[in-house]
Write a protein that holds these residues in place. Structure first.
Motif, PDB file in Angstrom:
ATOM      1  N   TYR A  36       0.942  -1.189   0.142  1.00 15.81           N
ATOM      2  CA  TYR A  36       0.009  -0.047  -0.017  1.00 15.81           C
ATOM      3  C   TYR A  36       1.050   1.067  -0.028  1.00 15.81           C
ATOM      4  N   PHE A  46      -4.478   0.776  -2.075  1.00 15.49           N
ATOM      5  CA  PHE A  46      -3.935  -0.526  -2.363  1.00 15.49           C
ATOM      6  C   PHE A  46      -3.074  -0.111  -3.612  1.00 15.49           C
ATOM      7  N   TYR A  98     -11.408 -11.876   1.923  1.00 16.70           N
ATOM      8  CA  TYR A  98     -10.975 -10.834   2.856  1.00 16.70           C
ATOM      9  C   TYR A  98     -11.125 -10.847   4.287  1.00 16.70           C
TER      10      TYR A  98
ATOM     11  N   PHE B  34     -12.790  -3.266   8.680  1.00 13.08           N
ATOM     12  CA  PHE B  34     -11.791  -3.235   9.667  1.00 13.08           C
ATOM     13  C   PHE B  34     -11.597  -1.819  10.086  1.00 13.08           C
ATOM     14  N   GLY B  97     -13.403  -4.418   1.794  1.00 11.85           N
ATOM     15  CA  GLY B  97     -13.014  -5.204   0.589  1.00 11.85           C
ATOM     16  C   GLY B  97     -14.358  -5.292  -0.260  1.00 11.85           C
ATOM     17  N   ASP B  98     -14.011  -5.257  -1.558  1.00 15.48           N
ATOM     18  CA  ASP B  98     -15.207  -5.392  -2.450  1.00 15.48           C
ATOM     19  C   ASP B  98     -15.278  -6.924  -2.700  1.00 15.48           C
ATOM     20  N   GLU B  99     -16.225  -7.530  -2.134  1.00 18.63           N
ATOM     21  CA  GLU B  99     -16.181  -8.825  -2.343  1.00 18.63           C
ATOM     22  C   GLU B  99     -16.614  -9.593  -3.506  1.00 18.63           C
ATOM     23  N   THR B 101     -14.986  -8.748  -5.919  1.00 23.18           N
ATOM     24  CA  THR B 101     -13.902  -8.719  -6.942  1.00 23.18           C
ATOM     25  C   THR B 101     -12.868  -9.569  -6.323  1.00 23.18           C
ATOM     26  N   ASP B 102     -11.955 -10.232  -6.976  1.00 22.03           N
ATOM     27  CA  ASP B 102     -11.083 -11.408  -6.355  1.00 22.03           C
ATOM     28  C   ASP B 102      -9.664 -10.693  -6.247  1.00 22.03           C
ATOM     29  N   ASN B 103      -9.642  -9.359  -6.391  1.00 23.17           N
ATOM     30  CA  ASN B 103      -8.217  -8.881  -6.229  1.00 23.17           C
ATOM     31  C   ASN B 103      -7.785  -8.842  -4.894  1.00 23.17           C
ATOM     32  N   TYR B 104      -8.660  -8.973  -3.672  1.00 23.80           N
ATOM     33  CA  TYR B 104      -8.336  -8.788  -2.703  1.00 23.80           C
ATOM     34  C   TYR B 104      -7.545  -7.658  -2.029  1.00 23.80           C
ATOM     35  N   GLY B 105      -7.588  -6.660  -2.472  1.00 24.15           N
ATOM     36  CA  GLY B 105      -7.000  -5.343  -2.066  1.00 24.15           C
ATOM     37  C   GLY B 105      -8.059  -4.631  -1.111  1.00 24.15           C
ATOM     38  N   TYR B 106      -7.846  -3.958  -0.093  1.00 23.20           N
ATOM     39  CA  TYR B 106      -8.567  -3.238   0.830  1.00 23.20           C
ATOM     40  C   TYR B 106      -8.836  -1.891   0.134  1.00 23.20           C
ATOM     41  N   PHE B 108      -9.403   1.817   1.699  1.00 18.50           N
ATOM     42  CA  PHE B 108      -9.487   2.499   2.943  1.00 18.50           C
ATOM     43  C   PHE B 108     -10.266   3.660   2.900  1.00 18.50           C
TER      44      PHE B 108
END
Lengths: 113, 117
Positions: A36, A46, A98, B34, B97-99, B101-106, B108
């Protein structure tokens, strides 16, 4: 105990050079490792995610490597620009999906014109 | 892309009062959010995991009665700092996280600077 260390608190490089940031971890078996960017007074943004079975990932001028044997990730910014100056954070995630991530200590990068 | 809106960006409150911070996912649904706090020149410390429709999961050492988390809908989570004291002054940030998608970045939020005087 678990530790994530980014072993340079600050890094100064000349514009146009490649910046290389390091993230080392102990007592983790991460499924994912993320990078990040954080600017002062802002939330992190990200950049890249790399999975445990991937060695390298690229996105434009960014490249991340992941060595699960060395327990280390390297983050490279090629042709660095002053606009790349920020704090860069690595983050580990122990399981897929996640789930919660744990952040490293961060490296403050300064690109000098 | 995914956007998380966090409000307020700054708040100053008197010692002993309570402060509520809101985090909204604007264009996606988040069953999990989170909450972190960050001290100057330090990294982000996870405080709790907020779960839609159920109780939050707090990290060790975080007082759940002091930091109340409510995740009433798929797009809104709130953190209330109760009976705030000067040592609660910090930068609080949420993420989700946008569930789909599967990029799994968060993604903030932009953070809330809390100052307790």
């Amino acid at each position: 105990s678990q530790k994530i260390e980014q072993n340079s608190e600050a890094l100064n490089i000349q514009e146009g050079k490649t910046a290389t940031l390091t993230c080392n971890y102990t007592n983790y078996s991460p499924a994912y490792l993320q990078w990040y960017r954080q600017d002062p007074g802002r939330g992190p943004v990200f950049l890249l995610l790399i999975r445990e079975n991937e060695k390298e990932k690229r996105k434009e001028r960014l490249k991340v490597t992941f060595d699960t044997t060395l327990k280390q990730s390297l983050f490279h910014i090629t042709a660095s620009q002053p606009a790349d100056s920020a704090t860069y954070l690595c983050a580990l995630q122990n399981s897929g999906g996640y789930q919660k991530v744990t952040f490293g200590t961060g490296t403050k990068l300064q690109v000098i014109p | 892309g995914a956007v998380v809106s966090q409000h307020p960006s700054r708040v100053i409150c008197k010692s002993g009062t309570s402060v509520k911070i809101e985090c909204r996912s604007l264009d996606f649904q988040a069953t999990t959010m989170f909450w972190y706090r960050q001290f100057p020149k330090k990294s982000l410390m996870l405080m709790a995991t907020s779960n839609e429709g159920s109780k939050a999961t707090y990290e060790q050492g975080v007082e759940k009665d002091k930091f109340l988390i409510n995740h009433a809908s798929l797009t809104l989570s709130t953190l209330t700092v109760t009976s705030a004291h000067p040592e609660d002054s910090s930068f609080y940030i949420c993420s989700a996280g946008d569930e789909k998608t599967d990029n799994y970045g968060y993604t903030f939020g932009s953070g809330t600077r809390l100052t307790v005087v």
